[in-house]
Enzyme design. Structure first.
Site, PDB file in Angstrom:
ATOM      1  N   LEU A 154       0.991  -1.286  -0.069  1.00 36.52           N
ATOM      2  CA  LEU A 154      -0.021  -0.017   0.172  1.00 36.52           C
ATOM      3  C   LEU A 154       1.007   1.202   0.064  1.00 36.52           C
ATOM      4  O   LEU A 154       1.836   1.380   0.885  1.00 36.52           O
ATOM      5  CB  LEU A 154      -1.156  -0.123   1.309  1.00 36.52           C
ATOM      6  N   CYS A 155       0.593   2.127  -1.050  1.00 40.72           N
ATOM      7  CA  CYS A 155       1.654   3.558  -1.199  1.00 40.72           C
ATOM      8  C   CYS A 155       0.641   4.493  -1.636  1.00 40.72           C
ATOM      9  O   CYS A 155      -0.234   4.303  -2.515  1.00 40.72           O
ATOM     10  CB  CYS A 155       2.948   3.065  -2.214  1.00 40.72           C
ATOM     11  N   VAL A 156       1.068   5.608  -1.195  1.00 40.34           N
ATOM     12  CA  VAL A 156       0.180   6.731  -1.501  1.00 40.34           C
ATOM     13  C   VAL A 156       1.256   7.901  -1.941  1.00 40.34           C
ATOM     14  O   VAL A 156       2.122   8.151  -1.052  1.00 40.34           O
ATOM     15  CB  VAL A 156      -0.781   7.385  -0.458  1.00 40.34           C
TER      16      VAL A 156
ATOM     17  N   ARG B 263      -3.373  12.165   3.314  1.00 39.29           N
ATOM     18  CA  ARG B 263      -4.309  12.675   4.022  1.00 39.29           C
ATOM     19  C   ARG B 263      -5.681  13.285   3.300  1.00 39.29           C
ATOM     20  O   ARG B 263      -6.183  14.381   3.595  1.00 39.29           O
ATOM     21  CB  ARG B 263      -3.854  13.917   5.105  1.00 39.29           C
TER      22      ARG B 263
ATOM     23  N   ILE C 166      -7.127   8.552   0.332  1.00 38.74           N
ATOM     24  CA  ILE C 166      -6.944   7.653  -0.502  1.00 38.74           C
ATOM     25  C   ILE C 166      -6.666   6.438  -0.035  1.00 38.74           C
ATOM     26  O   ILE C 166      -7.207   5.310  -0.508  1.00 38.74           O
ATOM     27  CB  ILE C 166      -5.905   8.306  -1.473  1.00 38.74           C
TER      28      ILE C 166
ATOM     29  N   ASN D 256       3.494   1.177  13.446  1.00 42.49           N
ATOM     30  CA  ASN D 256       2.784   2.038  12.391  1.00 42.49           C
ATOM     31  C   ASN D 256       1.542   2.214  12.929  1.00 42.49           C
ATOM     32  O   ASN D 256       0.455   1.620  12.371  1.00 42.49           O
ATOM     33  CB  ASN D 256       2.828   1.712  11.022  1.00 42.49           C
TER      34      ASN D 256
ATOM     35  N   TYR E 106      -6.686  -0.090   9.321  1.00 45.42           N
ATOM     36  CA  TYR E 106      -7.260  -1.287   9.111  1.00 45.42           C
ATOM     37  C   TYR E 106      -8.347  -1.709   9.949  1.00 45.42           C
ATOM     38  O   TYR E 106      -9.197  -2.374   9.669  1.00 45.42           O
ATOM     39  CB  TYR E 106      -6.140  -2.283   8.841  1.00 45.42           C
TER      40      TYR E 106
END
Length: 291
Positions: free
Chosen positions: A220-222, A228, A231, A259, A266
């Site tokens: 998972l990468c943004v 914020r 997404i 984290n 989640y």
């Protein structure tokens, strides 16, 4: 652990119109740097449709691994067979273009090297070169897995892209702002969850029964400028519905135990930490969603 106050709703796949979503604040490590890929003539991220000309000449087109880095976002006709979910100014959907696979790989490389840059306080040309090598290897892996599923497993690259503005179109490498992987697979014989320490045969076999089938979320990468903006949460929510539509009843994900924002994300979506003494020890928590 920081709290997240937004309410998450289950998305439905797009057919007509768009859905409105609440915002969730989430900070995931990611930066964006595509300048080395784009020729000066292509740095304008959008063009007026009314001014589009016939296809550019070969001399004006950037090529990498036999695809066009100057390609525009797919048309509604191209996206028609693919599930997608609209929220705010973005669309979460299955990636199907090589250019989209490449940007997903590059986002992973940015994520990997942002961590290293912060850890070692260095950002050199050599690091940038290694990042490009990493992205090329990831691209090859993504394309192979998506195009050539094996042993009953399926692999899907999910992306989030910015919606095209009315009367304008962006190129693919400037529109994709987030990505994750969904792998649908089977447990090994004797396992009740991925990574369980079991007394299995030396060469473990896959348990190909409906009850052993599960989905696994990874990578998972943004993109840093787009954090914020809910997404990540909307992309995961779309992935949950995508997996359910394919008969998956359980989803797993490993999250760094330190984290807190990611763990909270989640858990807000219904995932629970798997507490089991037979779980392989690691700095990551295994989270499960029973659907």
């Amino acid at each position: 652990m920081p709290s997240i106050s937004s309410t998450i709703h289950v998305p439905h796949f797009h057919n007509s119109g768009s859905s409105k979503w609440p915002r969730i604040a989430l900070s995931l490590p990611m930066t964006t740097d595509f300048d080395f890929l784009i020729p000066k003539k292509k740095k304008e991220v959008s063009v007026q449709l009314s001014t589009l000309k016939p296809p550019v000449s070969r001399r004006e087109t950037v090529r990498f691994c036999n695809f066009n880095l100057g390609r525009f976002q797919p048309s509604p006709h191209e996206m028609e067979p693919h599930d997608r979910f609209e929220f705010g100014d973005f669309i979460a959907r299955e990636a199907f273009l090589d250019e989209e696979y490449w940007i997903a790989a590059w986002l992973r490389a940015e994520n990997e090297w942002e961590d290293r840059t912060e850890r070692y306080h260095t950002d050199t040309e050599f690091a940038h070169y290694r990042k490009k090598i990493y992205a090329r290897k990831e691209f090859a892996k993504i394309k192979k897995r998506c195009k050539e599923p094996q042993h009953g497993h399926s692999y899907t690259c999910i992306i989030t892209e910015m919606k095209p503005e009315k009367g304008k179109k962006r190129i693919v490498i400037r529109s994709v702002v987030g990505t994750l992987d969904l792998n649908i697979r089977y447990l090994l014989l004797g396992e009740t969850f991925p990574g369980e320490l079991v007394d299995a045969p030396r060469f473990s076999k896959v348990n190909r029964t409906p009850t052993s089938r599960y989905g696994y979320i990874a990578n998972l990468c943004v993109s840093k400028p787009y954090r914020r903006k809910a997404i990540a949460s909307n992309m995961v929510s779309f992935t949950v519905e995508y997996a359910k539509s394919r008969g998956v009843e359980r989803l797993y994900v490993h999250v760094d135990a330190n984290n807190d924002p990611a763990v909270a994300l989640y858990q807000k979506l219904g995932f629970e930490v798997v507490e089991n003494p037979l779980l392989i020890k690691s700095p990551y928590d295994l989270l499960r969603l029973q659907m």
